[in-house]
Design a protein around this motif. Structure first.
Motif, mmCIF file in Angstrom:
data_model
loop_
_atom_site.group_PDB
_atom_site.id
_atom_site.type_symbol
_atom_site.label_atom_id
_atom_site.label_comp_id
_atom_site.label_asym_id
_atom_site.label_seq_id
_atom_site.Cartn_x
_atom_site.Cartn_y
_atom_site.Cartn_z
ATOM 1 N N LEU A 139 69.992 54.653 -29.624
ATOM 2 C CA LEU A 139 69.045 53.736 -30.642
ATOM 3 C C LEU A 139 67.812 53.053 -29.725
ATOM 4 O O LEU A 139 67.197 52.563 -30.289
ATOM 5 C CB LEU A 139 70.754 52.294 -30.746
ATOM 6 N N GLY A 140 67.021 53.029 -28.695
ATOM 7 C CA GLY A 140 67.050 52.868 -27.668
ATOM 8 C C GLY A 140 66.489 51.221 -27.027
ATOM 9 O O GLY A 140 65.514 50.678 -27.253
ATOM 10 N N ARG A 141 67.981 51.396 -27.030
ATOM 11 C CA ARG A 141 67.863 50.096 -26.560
ATOM 12 C C ARG A 141 67.974 50.455 -25.004
ATOM 13 O O ARG A 141 69.667 49.728 -24.312
ATOM 14 C CB ARG A 141 69.226 49.380 -27.028
ATOM 15 N N LYS A 142 67.379 51.543 -24.144
ATOM 16 C CA LYS A 142 67.913 51.932 -22.910
ATOM 17 C C LYS A 142 67.443 50.788 -22.007
ATOM 18 O O LYS A 142 68.588 50.709 -20.884
ATOM 19 C CB LYS A 142 66.490 52.964 -22.628
ATOM 20 N N ALA A 143 67.168 50.128 -21.861
ATOM 21 C CA ALA A 143 66.777 49.287 -21.021
ATOM 22 C C ALA A 143 67.804 48.341 -20.953
ATOM 23 O O ALA A 143 68.204 47.374 -19.506
ATOM 24 C CB ALA A 143 65.369 48.092 -21.062
ATOM 25 N N ASP A 144 67.989 47.671 -21.516
ATOM 26 C CA ASP A 144 69.408 47.031 -22.022
ATOM 27 C C ASP A 144 71.397 47.459 -22.778
ATOM 28 O O ASP A 144 72.198 46.854 -22.812
ATOM 29 C CB ASP A 144 69.638 45.576 -22.135
ATOM 30 N N ALA A 145 70.859 48.945 -22.060
ATOM 31 C CA ALA A 145 72.197 49.510 -22.747
ATOM 32 C C ALA A 145 73.538 48.930 -22.292
ATOM 33 O O ALA A 145 74.760 48.319 -23.059
ATOM 34 C CB ALA A 145 72.118 50.871 -22.758
ATOM 35 N N LEU A 183 75.362 43.899 -34.290
ATOM 36 C CA LEU A 183 74.251 45.032 -34.361
ATOM 37 C C LEU A 183 73.434 45.612 -35.358
ATOM 38 O O LEU A 183 72.704 46.312 -34.832
ATOM 39 C CB LEU A 183 75.618 46.598 -34.299
ATOM 40 N N LYS A 184 73.928 45.212 -36.307
ATOM 41 C CA LYS A 184 71.988 45.182 -37.430
ATOM 42 C C LYS A 184 70.889 44.239 -36.810
ATOM 43 O O LYS A 184 69.902 45.404 -36.523
ATOM 44 C CB LYS A 184 72.486 44.838 -38.605
ATOM 45 N N SER A 185 70.752 43.852 -36.204
ATOM 46 C CA SER A 185 69.974 42.652 -35.623
ATOM 47 C C SER A 185 69.030 44.036 -34.160
ATOM 48 O O SER A 185 68.060 43.753 -34.030
ATOM 49 C CB SER A 185 69.730 41.419 -35.229
ATOM 50 N N CYS A 186 69.971 44.528 -34.067
ATOM 51 C CA CYS A 186 69.489 45.322 -32.297
ATOM 52 C C CYS A 186 68.806 46.163 -32.808
ATOM 53 O O CYS A 186 67.797 46.503 -32.725
ATOM 54 C CB CYS A 186 71.099 46.129 -32.108
ATOM 55 N N VAL A 187 69.335 46.706 -33.906
ATOM 56 C CA VAL A 187 68.952 48.585 -34.593
ATOM 57 C C VAL A 187 67.175 47.720 -35.197
ATOM 58 O O VAL A 187 66.196 48.096 -34.334
ATOM 59 C CB VAL A 187 69.536 49.068 -36.011
ATOM 60 N N GLU A 188 67.112 46.015 -36.461
ATOM 61 C CA GLU A 188 66.053 45.549 -36.148
ATOM 62 C C GLU A 188 65.124 45.301 -34.994
ATOM 63 O O GLU A 188 63.337 45.871 -35.170
ATOM 64 C CB GLU A 188 65.895 44.943 -37.181
ATOM 65 N N SER A 189 65.493 45.134 -34.331
ATOM 66 C CA SER A 189 64.634 44.457 -33.144
ATOM 67 C C SER A 189 64.080 45.999 -32.503
ATOM 68 O O SER A 189 63.097 45.960 -32.216
ATOM 69 C CB SER A 189 65.451 43.699 -32.599
ATOM 70 N N THR A 190 64.938 46.807 -32.464
ATOM 71 C CA THR A 190 64.618 48.333 -31.247
ATOM 72 C C THR A 190 63.409 48.643 -32.398
ATOM 73 O O THR A 190 62.457 49.389 -32.234
ATOM 74 C CB THR A 190 65.428 48.984 -31.021
ATOM 75 N N GLN A 191 63.381 48.898 -33.694
ATOM 76 C CA GLN A 191 62.782 49.252 -35.248
ATOM 77 C C GLN A 191 61.064 48.491 -35.043
ATOM 78 O O GLN A 191 60.325 49.405 -35.373
ATOM 79 C CB GLN A 191 62.566 49.171 -36.082
ATOM 80 N N HIS A 192 60.985 47.248 -34.747
ATOM 81 C CA HIS A 192 60.266 45.815 -34.342
ATOM 82 C C HIS A 192 59.442 46.633 -33.234
ATOM 83 O O HIS A 192 58.059 46.454 -33.155
ATOM 84 C CB HIS A 192 60.382 44.700 -34.357
ATOM 85 N N ASP A 193 59.547 46.952 -32.557
ATOM 86 C CA ASP A 193 59.499 47.417 -31.212
ATOM 87 C C ASP A 193 58.697 49.003 -31.118
ATOM 88 O O ASP A 193 58.229 49.225 -29.898
ATOM 89 C CB ASP A 193 60.424 47.377 -29.612
ATOM 90 N N VAL A 194 58.868 49.243 -31.767
ATOM 91 C CA VAL A 194 58.737 50.799 -31.926
ATOM 92 C C VAL A 194 56.749 51.037 -32.386
ATOM 93 O O VAL A 194 56.682 50.364 -33.533
ATOM 94 C CB VAL A 194 59.137 51.530 -32.890
ATOM 95 N N PRO A 195 55.594 51.267 -31.756
ATOM 96 C CA PRO A 195 54.483 51.085 -31.807
ATOM 97 C C PRO A 195 53.642 52.191 -33.407
ATOM 98 O O PRO A 195 54.893 53.220 -33.739
ATOM 99 C CB PRO A 195 54.151 51.796 -31.389
ATOM 100 N N ASN A 196 53.381 51.416 -34.078
ATOM 101 C CA ASN A 196 53.070 52.815 -35.201
ATOM 102 C C ASN A 196 52.275 53.617 -34.970
ATOM 103 O O ASN A 196 51.028 53.539 -33.645
ATOM 104 C CB ASN A 196 52.328 51.889 -36.307
ATOM 105 N N GLU A 197 52.179 54.533 -35.374
ATOM 106 C CA GLU A 197 51.694 56.076 -35.444
ATOM 107 C C GLU A 197 50.749 56.053 -36.135
ATOM 108 O O GLU A 197 50.637 55.407 -37.250
ATOM 109 C CB GLU A 197 52.670 56.707 -35.046
#
Length: 197
Positions: A139-145, A183-197
């Motif tokens: 899900l992109g949460r490796k640091a706190d998985a 869980l939805k908030s976890c997903v959303e926070s991960t998406q916000h952390d992804v830099p725009n390409e």
């Protein structure tokens, strides 16, 4: 013709009785009566209750691995797989209300008894922990998985314990929804952390 052997029937009956009555309160006679076999036939397959417990734990581990593999095939996204874990509380709500979580109750009882099979029973929680950690990593949460996996395990155990204590199905559904919102908030926070390409 059924592929289940007498040994399989003994394990299934013991698993159900250990869950409903507890390991300590289940006798050889209880299991033999449930399977409707003679004591002699019973002892042919299992010499002690401890050996039956080991077989029950191994069967639960195998079934849990199959379930987790099925969830991975069934859902393409890790968040959907994690939701399958959360919704297990709703799917099993009638039994949880009456007897608690099958994993939690067994691990707790064996810990109180200081039973030799306690570490093997704890592997059931480890299976869920490792699998959830993998999903949160994907899900992109490796640091706190691992922290997230343990939080979800702890929360689900708390829900099962309190639902059993209060026999409250509404509470199960309410808490499952809250876990899904989390869980939805976890997903959303991960998406916000992804830099725009």
């Amino acid at each position: 013709m059924s592929g289940n052997t007498t040994r399989d029937h003994i394990i299934d009956a013991a698993d159900e009785l250990f869950y409903r009555q507890g390991y300590a309160h289940t006798s050889f006679s209880d299991i033999a009566d449930a399977v409707q076999i003679s004591r002699g036939n019973f002892y042919y397959h299992f010499k002690s209750k401890g050996k039956i417990l080991d077989a029950v734990i191994n069967t639960r581990l195998a079934n849990t691995r199959k379930m987790l593999a099925h969830w991975e095939i069934e859902a393409k996204q890790p968040a959907d797989r994690i939701r399958s874990f959360v919704h297990m509380l709703v799917a099993n709500r009638a039994k949880i209300k009456r007897y608690g979580c099958p994993v939690g109750t067994l691990c707790t009882e064996l810990a109180k008894l200081n039973h030799a099979s306690q570490a093997e029973a704890n592997q059931l929680f480890t299976l869920f922990r490792v699998w959830l950690r993998k999903q949160f990593t994907l899900l992109g949460r490796k640091a706190d998985a691992d922290e997230l996996a343990m939080h979800l395990l702890a929360r689900s155990q708390g829900v099962a314990t309190l639902a059993n204590a209060f026999h409250d199905e509404k509470f199960i559904r309410q808490e499952v929804q809250r876990m899904c919102d989390w869980l939805k908030s976890c997903v959303e926070s991960t998406q916000h952390d992804v830099p725009n390409e």
